[in-house]
Write a protein that holds these residues in place. Structure first.
Motif, mmCIF file in Angstrom:
data_model
loop_
_atom_site.group_PDB
_atom_site.id
_atom_site.type_symbol
_atom_site.label_atom_id
_atom_site.label_comp_id
_atom_site.label_asym_id
_atom_site.label_seq_id
_atom_site.Cartn_x
_atom_site.Cartn_y
_atom_site.Cartn_z
ATOM 1 N N SER A 81 4.295 2.687 14.034
ATOM 2 C CA SER A 81 3.987 2.548 12.617
ATOM 3 C C SER A 81 5.229 2.769 11.751
ATOM 4 N N THR A 82 6.298 3.346 12.307
ATOM 5 C CA THR A 82 7.500 3.591 11.525
ATOM 6 C C THR A 82 8.398 2.361 11.478
ATOM 7 N N ASP A 84 9.064 -1.718 10.870
ATOM 8 C CA ASP A 84 8.518 -2.783 10.039
ATOM 9 C C ASP A 84 9.607 -3.848 9.890
ATOM 10 N N SER A 89 10.365 -11.677 13.681
ATOM 11 C CA SER A 89 10.228 -10.422 14.428
ATOM 12 C C SER A 89 10.039 -10.681 15.916
ATOM 13 N N TYR B 9 15.365 6.090 5.536
ATOM 14 C CA TYR B 9 15.087 4.835 6.237
ATOM 15 C C TYR B 9 16.342 4.324 6.935
ATOM 16 N N ARG B 53 13.096 -3.796 -0.434
ATOM 17 C CA ARG B 53 12.489 -4.701 0.551
ATOM 18 C C ARG B 53 12.208 -6.074 -0.066
ATOM 19 N N CYS B 70 13.062 1.106 9.391
ATOM 20 C CA CYS B 70 12.553 2.169 10.259
ATOM 21 C C CYS B 70 12.466 3.455 9.438
ATOM 22 N N ASP B 71 11.250 3.943 9.266
ATOM 23 C CA ASP B 71 11.008 5.152 8.476
ATOM 24 C C ASP B 71 11.296 6.379 9.352
#
Lengths: 100, 100
Positions: A81-82, A84, A89, B9, B53, B70-71
């Protein structure tokens, strides 16, 4: 086999020499999934990651190249989930414990 | 101002066109620190990240390029410990809240 100590790592490289870059990419492909040209996702226990880190250290020229390791946390916490992606992709394999 | 909602991020891009790549790098440099040729670290609140973004989405060709977000979690949790570089490393600025 428990997944508790398997962690997800993002690994990115910055390598100027073509042959060296190919060797590093090939090594990383044997450990995980390529999500961008120079970015990989590797799910591994810390000991396995340390092995990979040592192998990559031996491949690169530390004065000009770099390999970035980013620990995204335990696989158990569903770290996908982190991540994106905007644009094109690639799929990240959902590794089972048997192939870790 | 609280740091609780500021997150770190990692942003990496894969862009084939030179001019587009330069524009994306320039935009990212105005938001954060370059840690590799195509990898940046940006500390921002979610709303600001969303703005970035959107700007990047408008710059790239989504059929060929990609930008990975990427968080790494809240800045409060001192996420720098999750980043580790083998070889040549660049400094990540320790942003104060005033410039976030």
């Amino acid at each position: 086999m428990s997944l508790d100590d398997v962690r997800r790592y993002l690994i990115a490289y910055d390598i100027s020499d073509d042959a060296c870059r190919t060797r590093v990419a090939s090594k990383l492909e044997s450990y995980g999934d390529r999500v961008q040209y120079s970015v990989f996702i590797v799910d591994a226990r810390p000991a396995k990651l340390l092995r990979l880190r040592t192998q990559l250290s031996n491949l690169i020229d530390a004065s000009t190249d770099s390999v970035l390791f980013c620990d995204l946390g335990s696989l158990r916490e569903n770290q996908r989930s982190t991540l994106d992606v905007v644009g094109r992709s690639r799929t990240i394999t959902d590794h089972g414990p048997a192939i870790l």
